[in-house]
Design an enzyme around this catalytic site. Structure first.
Site, PDB file in Angstrom:
ATOM      1  N   SER A 130       0.839  -1.205   0.000  1.00  0.00           N
ATOM      2  CA  SER A 130       0.000   0.000   0.000  1.00  0.00           C
ATOM      3  C   SER A 130       0.870   1.249   0.000  1.00  0.00           C
ATOM      4  O   SER A 130       1.970   1.250   0.580  1.00  0.00           O
ATOM      5  CB  SER A 130      -0.876   0.012   1.253  1.00  0.00           C
ATOM      6  N   TYR A 143      -2.037  -1.454  10.521  1.00  0.00           N
ATOM      7  CA  TYR A 143      -2.107  -1.859   9.110  1.00  0.00           C
ATOM      8  C   TYR A 143      -0.830  -1.451   8.359  1.00  0.00           C
ATOM      9  O   TYR A 143      -0.235  -2.256   7.636  1.00  0.00           O
ATOM     10  CB  TYR A 143      -3.336  -1.219   8.467  1.00  0.00           C
TER      11      TYR A 143
HETATM   12  N1  NAP Z   1      -8.798  -0.875  -0.886  1.00  0.00           N
HETATM   13  C1  NAP Z   1      -7.767  -0.120  -0.540  1.00  0.00           C
HETATM   14  O1  NAP Z   1      -7.934   1.088  -0.265  1.00  0.00           O
HETATM   15  C2  NAP Z   1      -6.368  -0.688  -0.536  1.00  0.00           C
HETATM   16  C3  NAP Z   1      -5.300   0.206  -0.671  1.00  0.00           C
HETATM   17  C4  NAP Z   1      -4.000  -0.281  -0.690  1.00  0.00           C
HETATM   18  C5  NAP Z   1      -3.778  -1.642  -0.583  1.00  0.00           C
HETATM   19  N2  NAP Z   1      -4.814  -2.503  -0.445  1.00  0.00           N
HETATM   20  C6  NAP Z   1      -4.502  -3.938  -0.347  1.00  0.00           C
HETATM   21  O2  NAP Z   1      -4.998  -4.585  -1.513  1.00  0.00           O
HETATM   22  C7  NAP Z   1      -5.305  -5.939  -1.222  1.00  0.00           C
HETATM   23  C8  NAP Z   1      -6.714  -6.248  -1.693  1.00  0.00           C
HETATM   24  O3  NAP Z   1      -7.620  -5.404  -0.986  1.00  0.00           O
HETATM   25  P1  NAP Z   1      -9.042  -4.974  -1.581  1.00  0.00           P
HETATM   26  O4  NAP Z   1      -9.115  -3.509  -1.511  1.00  0.00           O
HETATM   27  O5  NAP Z   1      -9.316  -5.659  -2.852  1.00  0.00           O
HETATM   28  O6  NAP Z   1      -9.997  -5.509  -0.397  1.00  0.00           O
HETATM   29  P2  NAP Z   1     -11.103  -6.646  -0.358  1.00  0.00           P
HETATM   30  O7  NAP Z   1     -12.127  -6.397  -1.420  1.00  0.00           O
HETATM   31  O8  NAP Z   1     -11.536  -6.705   1.072  1.00  0.00           O
HETATM   32  O9  NAP Z   1     -10.298  -7.984  -0.733  1.00  0.00           O
HETATM   33  C9  NAP Z   1      -9.459  -8.615   0.177  1.00  0.00           C
HETATM   34  C10 NAP Z   1      -9.392 -10.092  -0.158  1.00  0.00           C
HETATM   35  O10 NAP Z   1      -8.516 -10.746   0.788  1.00  0.00           O
HETATM   36  C11 NAP Z   1      -9.189 -11.893   1.258  1.00  0.00           C
HETATM   37  N3  NAP Z   1      -8.726 -12.354   2.558  1.00  0.00           N
HETATM   38  C12 NAP Z   1      -8.796 -11.709   3.743  1.00  0.00           C
HETATM   39  N4  NAP Z   1      -8.293 -12.490   4.717  1.00  0.00           N
HETATM   40  C13 NAP Z   1      -7.896 -13.651   4.122  1.00  0.00           C
HETATM   41  C14 NAP Z   1      -7.318 -14.844   4.589  1.00  0.00           C
HETATM   42  N5  NAP Z   1      -7.015 -15.043   5.883  1.00  0.00           N
HETATM   43  N6  NAP Z   1      -7.037 -15.831   3.684  1.00  0.00           N
HETATM   44  C15 NAP Z   1      -7.328 -15.662   2.382  1.00  0.00           C
HETATM   45  N7  NAP Z   1      -7.910 -14.554   1.883  1.00  0.00           N
HETATM   46  C16 NAP Z   1      -8.185 -13.562   2.745  1.00  0.00           C
HETATM   47  C17 NAP Z   1     -10.651 -11.511   1.291  1.00  0.00           C
HETATM   48  O11 NAP Z   1     -11.447 -12.675   1.387  1.00  0.00           O
HETATM   49  P3  NAP Z   1     -12.865 -12.747   2.127  1.00  0.00           P
HETATM   50  O12 NAP Z   1     -13.871 -12.304   1.102  1.00  0.00           O
HETATM   51  O13 NAP Z   1     -12.993 -14.177   2.502  1.00  0.00           O
HETATM   52  O14 NAP Z   1     -12.783 -11.826   3.312  1.00  0.00           O
HETATM   53  C18 NAP Z   1     -10.752 -10.789  -0.049  1.00  0.00           C
HETATM   54  O15 NAP Z   1     -10.865 -11.719  -1.089  1.00  0.00           O
HETATM   55  C19 NAP Z   1      -5.120  -6.108   0.291  1.00  0.00           C
HETATM   56  O16 NAP Z   1      -3.858  -6.706   0.532  1.00  0.00           O
HETATM   57  C20 NAP Z   1      -5.143  -4.674   0.800  1.00  0.00           C
HETATM   58  O17 NAP Z   1      -4.420  -4.537   2.001  1.00  0.00           O
HETATM   59  C21 NAP Z   1      -6.116  -2.062  -0.434  1.00  0.00           C
END
Ligand code: NAP
Length: 252
Positions: A130, A143
């Site tokens: 991130s 985080y």
């Molecule tokens: N959105 C933002 O603003 C942002 C910004 C920078 C970086 N990121 C990073 O980008 C990545 C994806 O995030 P996103 O925004 O797409 O959020 P998201 O829609 O919440 O997706 C996160 C994914 O991770 C899965 N997950 C969580 N815990 C897990 C576990 N123990 N084992 C396997 N899968 C697991 C979730 O599965 P479930 O459906 O089962 O919960 C979901 O499929 C993350 O690493 C996040 O930290 C996000």
């Protein structure tokens, strides 16, 4: 890498992982879409798609997933959870979940695929962190720490694996209010914020949700992951999203 190559992506049930799985399918790749609760219907039907169960905090689940996936050419460690709030209000068990998922989950998945990459002298690991690790924000200390650790882990590992022609890269998305990230993070957040932080917290959360300034879209992340996987000349850190590019430029 050829279009018949295989990518394993973690956390494909929603958001960046789901979009990245779609993107690689569109490019003709074989995709192993790993999800905690497997759902075929979130992705277009394809004989090149396999949906496998995976909880990155469970080593037995990791072994089963990697064994079932068979040989892969790229691993994308995308699964992650957010957490926001004043440190005083954070439950240490929830903080453990964040580190178990974001940090140790990434390390454990990488460990599980490395033997095949090293033996074949090929393979790419892409870790999604991130831009908060470049431009810190308040109320995201746990985080941010979990993701900054992955940055450092990745940059050291890249040096260790270069002699085996295994590449390791970072994709740093910016803020993306349109994924399930915020809702998932809220499950780990305390309602019980000390009054002293209340006004400040409300202001910061409003800024995090604000969509009037540039944000990151899931397609930006898919494209950055694609670059990391397919372009051997890609830089170590690839910002994804207009806000991420601005943050990376400012940090430089
Ligand atoms: N959105 C933002 O603003 C942002 C910004 C920078 C970086 N990121 C990073 O980008 C990545 C994806 O995030 P996103 O925004 O797409 O959020 P998201 O829609 O919440 O997706 C996160 C994914 O991770 C899965 N997950 C969580 N815990 C897990 C576990 N123990 N084992 C396997 N899968 C697991 C979730 O599965 P479930 O459906 O089962 O919960 C979901 O499929 C993350 O690493 C996040 O930290 C996000």
């Amino acid at each position: 890498m050829s279009p018949a190559s295989t990518v394993l992506i973690t956390g494909c049930s929603s958001g960046f992982g789901l979009e990245t799985a779609r993107f690689f399918l569109d490019k003709g790749w074989r995709v192993v879409a790993a999800m905690r609760t497997p759902r075929e219907d979130v992705l277009p039907p394809s004989e090149r798609l396999r949906v496998l169960p995976l909880d990155v905090t469970d080593i037995a689940s990791i072994r089963r997933c990697v064994d079932a996936a068979g040989p892969i050419d790229a691993l994308v460690n995308n699964a992650g959870v957010g957490m926001a709030g004043p440190l005083e209000a954070i439950d240490l068990n929830h903080a453990r979940t964040v580190y178990e998922t974001n940090t140790l989950g990434t390390i454990a998945m990488t460990q599980a695929v490395l033997p095949q990459f090293r033996q074949r002298r090929a393979g790419v690991v892409v870790n999604v962190t991130s831009t908060v690790t470049l431009a810190p924000l308040p109320l995201l200390s746990v985080y941010t720490g979990s993701k900054a650790a992955v940055n450092a882990f990745t940059e050291s590992l890249a040096l260790e694996l270069a002699p085996f022609d295994v590449r390791v890269r970072l994709v740093l998305p910016g803020r993306s209010p349109s994924t399930s990230f915020g809702n998932n993070a809220r499950r780990l957040m305390s309602e019980d914020v000390p009054e002293a932080y209340a006004e400040f917290t409300q202001g910061v959360f409003a800024a995090i949700r604000d969509t009037s300034t540039p944000v990151t879209y899931a397609e930006d992340v898919a494209e950055a992951v694609w670059q990391a996987v397919t372009d051997p000349a890609a830089p170590m850190r690839i910002p994804a999203g207009a806000d991420a590019v601005a943050a990376a430029t400012a940090a430089r």
